[in-house]
Design a protein around this motif. Structure first.
Motif, PDB file in Angstrom:
ATOM      1  N   VAL A   1       3.987   1.703   2.677  1.00 39.87           N
ATOM      2  CA  VAL A   1       5.121   2.576   2.391  1.00 39.87           C
ATOM      3  C   VAL A   1       4.608   4.013   2.360  1.00 39.87           C
ATOM      4  O   VAL A   1       3.751   4.351   1.532  1.00 39.87           O
ATOM      5  CB  VAL A   1       5.785   2.224   1.043  1.00 39.87           C
ATOM      6  N   ASP A   2       5.110   4.838   3.254  1.00 42.37           N
ATOM      7  CA  ASP A   2       4.634   6.220   3.323  1.00 42.37           C
ATOM      8  C   ASP A   2       5.723   7.100   3.917  1.00 42.37           C
ATOM      9  O   ASP A   2       6.729   6.609   4.444  1.00 42.37           O
ATOM     10  CB  ASP A   2       3.357   6.302   4.172  1.00 42.37           C
TER      11      ASP A   2
ATOM     12  N   ALA B   1       8.924   3.689   6.467  1.00 40.37           N
ATOM     13  CA  ALA B   1       9.005   5.133   6.215  1.00 40.37           C
ATOM     14  C   ALA B   1       9.946   5.369   5.046  1.00 40.37           C
ATOM     15  O   ALA B   1      11.164   5.231   5.174  1.00 40.37           O
ATOM     16  CB  ALA B   1       9.494   5.859   7.465  1.00 40.37           C
ATOM     17  N   ALA B   2       9.381   5.704   3.899  1.00 40.04           N
ATOM     18  CA  ALA B   2      10.173   5.906   2.687  1.00 40.04           C
ATOM     19  C   ALA B   2       9.330   6.636   1.659  1.00 40.04           C
ATOM     20  O   ALA B   2       8.104   6.720   1.771  1.00 40.04           O
ATOM     21  CB  ALA B   2      10.641   4.558   2.124  1.00 40.04           C
TER      22      ALA B   2
ATOM     23  N   CYS C   1       0.849  -1.194   0.000  1.00 42.86           N
ATOM     24  CA  CYS C   1       0.000   0.000   0.000  1.00 42.86           C
ATOM     25  C   CYS C   1       0.885   1.245   0.000  1.00 42.86           C
ATOM     26  O   CYS C   1       1.573   1.526   0.994  1.00 42.86           O
ATOM     27  CB  CYS C   1      -0.905   0.003   1.221  1.00 42.86           C
ATOM     28  N   LEU C   2       0.868   1.976  -1.096  1.00 35.15           N
ATOM     29  CA  LEU C   2       1.707   3.165  -1.247  1.00 35.15           C
ATOM     30  C   LEU C   2       0.938   4.404  -0.792  1.00 35.15           C
ATOM     31  O   LEU C   2      -0.186   4.644  -1.234  1.00 35.15           O
ATOM     32  CB  LEU C   2       2.147   3.323  -2.702  1.00 35.15           C
TER      33      LEU C   2
ATOM     34  N   ALA D   1      13.814   1.852  -5.046  1.00 34.19           N
ATOM     35  CA  ALA D   1      15.066   1.392  -4.456  1.00 34.19           C
ATOM     36  C   ALA D   1      14.979   1.358  -2.938  1.00 34.19           C
ATOM     37  O   ALA D   1      15.725   0.622  -2.276  1.00 34.19           O
ATOM     38  CB  ALA D   1      16.221   2.288  -4.897  1.00 34.19           C
ATOM     39  N   ALA D   2      14.057   2.144  -2.364  1.00 35.27           N
ATOM     40  CA  ALA D   2      13.927   2.230  -0.906  1.00 35.27           C
ATOM     41  C   ALA D   2      13.027   1.147  -0.329  1.00 35.27           C
ATOM     42  O   ALA D   2      13.072   0.899   0.885  1.00 35.27           O
ATOM     43  CB  ALA D   2      13.389   3.605  -0.512  1.00 35.27           C
ATOM     44  N   TRP D   3      12.202   0.511  -1.161  1.00 36.35           N
ATOM     45  CA  TRP D   3      11.266  -0.449  -0.575  1.00 36.35           C
ATOM     46  C   TRP D   3      11.044  -1.735  -1.363  1.00 36.35           C
ATOM     47  O   TRP D   3      10.595  -2.744  -0.802  1.00 36.35           O
ATOM     48  CB  TRP D   3       9.903   0.213  -0.331  1.00 36.35           C
ATOM     49  N   ALA D   4      11.342  -1.771  -2.661  1.00 39.79           N
ATOM     50  CA  ALA D   4      10.989  -2.937  -3.473  1.00 39.79           C
ATOM     51  C   ALA D   4      11.665  -4.224  -2.986  1.00 39.79           C
ATOM     52  O   ALA D   4      11.063  -5.312  -3.039  1.00 39.79           O
ATOM     53  CB  ALA D   4      11.328  -2.687  -4.943  1.00 39.79           C
ATOM     54  N   ASP D   5      12.887  -4.118  -2.485  1.00 39.24           N
ATOM     55  CA  ASP D   5      13.594  -5.309  -2.032  1.00 39.24           C
ATOM     56  C   ASP D   5      13.026  -5.864  -0.731  1.00 39.24           C
ATOM     57  O   ASP D   5      13.397  -6.972  -0.314  1.00 39.24           O
ATOM     58  CB  ASP D   5      15.086  -5.014  -1.860  1.00 39.24           C
ATOM     59  N   GLU D   6      12.129  -5.113  -0.098  1.00 39.51           N
ATOM     60  CA  GLU D   6      11.486  -5.590   1.128  1.00 39.51           C
ATOM     61  C   GLU D   6      10.304  -6.513   0.833  1.00 39.51           C
ATOM     62  O   GLU D   6       9.737  -7.089   1.758  1.00 39.51           O
ATOM     63  CB  GLU D   6      10.996  -4.399   1.960  1.00 39.51           C
ATOM     64  N   VAL D   7       9.953  -6.649  -0.426  1.00 38.73           N
ATOM     65  CA  VAL D   7       8.796  -7.462  -0.816  1.00 38.73           C
ATOM     66  C   VAL D   7       9.264  -8.861  -1.190  1.00 38.73           C
ATOM     67  O   VAL D   7      10.182  -9.020  -2.004  1.00 38.73           O
ATOM     68  CB  VAL D   7       8.050  -6.811  -2.010  1.00 38.73           C
TER      69      VAL D   7
END
Length: 277
Positions: A111-112, A134-135, A89-90, A141-147
């Motif tokens: 992600v917010d 928090a991003a 959820c962006l 680059a800040a969050w995609a690798d967390e998925v």
């Protein structure tokens, strides 16, 4: 239940309180289109003059419920197909979708921006299958690798893209298509006439000024979203379910008869091409 401290938010982040208020107003109705007890609970807890700041409009709250219902339906359908999938959820703000549609098995990533995440953590502490990051939602680059790439992925961008410059909207779609092959993105857009009113300061009440919206898209333009990336394999319009009262009577015409049908707010699903085998 104790009250939460009064939020101090800038113009765009404050919209999370506006949408929360509209959901709660609708959910309190005996004939509500949206069942959202968590939104009602939050409005009762937060020290904020919601009614004085935003006003109370049954028409406005019903419109918000119709939009939210489109997103809820798409997420529910995804979880029916992929019960252990991941919903990203962006720019979620204080959206309470998790409490409306979670199936007990899915994973959720919010992600917010830092101030939004801080408020969400205070008011809506994450459960064991939820994570808040928090991003900048537009910086993959800040969050995609967390998925977890071993799970199916659905990305939502509800009430977000209209506040971004058009080039960042296009880049976000392209980056999502590249990073999440086989996934989908659900987004909403305001029509161009509405965005023009916000940019000229004419979308306001006596107590509230809607923030400027740099990006807009008429419903008839949805197929242009394919140009963001060759990996956008399909574009689909998501239409609201039945409404009540005068809006309910007008809704079929607004969805099918020009010019309303071509210049209305819209919710769109973009499906990304599956990875080559």
């Amino acid at each position: 239940m104790s009250s939460a401290a009064r939020p101090d938010l800038a113009a765009v982040p404050e919209t999370m309180l506006w949408t929360l208020w509209q959901r709660a107003v609708e959910a309190r109705r005996p004939d509500a289109l949206l069942h959202d007890p968590k939104a009602v609970e939050l409005v009762d807890r937060i020290d904020y003059p919601f009614a004085e700041r935003f006003g109370t409009s049954g028409f406005q709250s019903q419109l918000q419920a119709l939009r939210v219902g489109c997103f809820d339906r798409e997420v529910s359908d995804f979880l029916a197909r992929e019960p252990r999938g991941t919903v990203v959820c962006l720019g979620e703000g204080l959206e309470t979708q998790y409490w409306r549609v979670d199936n007990g098995r899915a994973h959720w990533l919010t992600v917010d921006l830092p101030e939004a995440v801080a408020l969400r953590e205070e008011l809506l502490p994450p459960g064991p299958r939820q994570r808040y990051l928090a991003a900048d939602a537009t910086d993959l680059a800040a969050w995609a690798d967390e998925v977890d790439r071993d799970r199916a992925v659905l990305i939502t961008a509800e009430g977000l893209l209209m506040y971004l410059p058009p080039d960042r909207v296009k880049a976000l779609i392209a980056d999502c298509a590249d990073r999440f092959p086989g996934g989908s993105l659900v987004l909403d857009a305001v029509p161009r006439w509405f965005a023009r009113l916000t940019r000229t300061g004419r979308m306001r009440t006596a107590t509230y000024q809607a923030p400027a919206m740099p990006w807009a898209m008429d419903a008839r333009e949805r197929d242009k979203l394919r140009t963001a990336s060759p990996a956008v394999a399909a574009v689909r319009d998501v239409r609201p379910a039945a409404a009540r009262g005068l809006l309910g009577a007008l809704l079929p015409f607004a969805l099918t008869a020009p010019p309303l049908a071509t210049r209305r707010p819209s919710v769109t699903v973009l499906d990304f091409a599956a990875p080559a085998r």
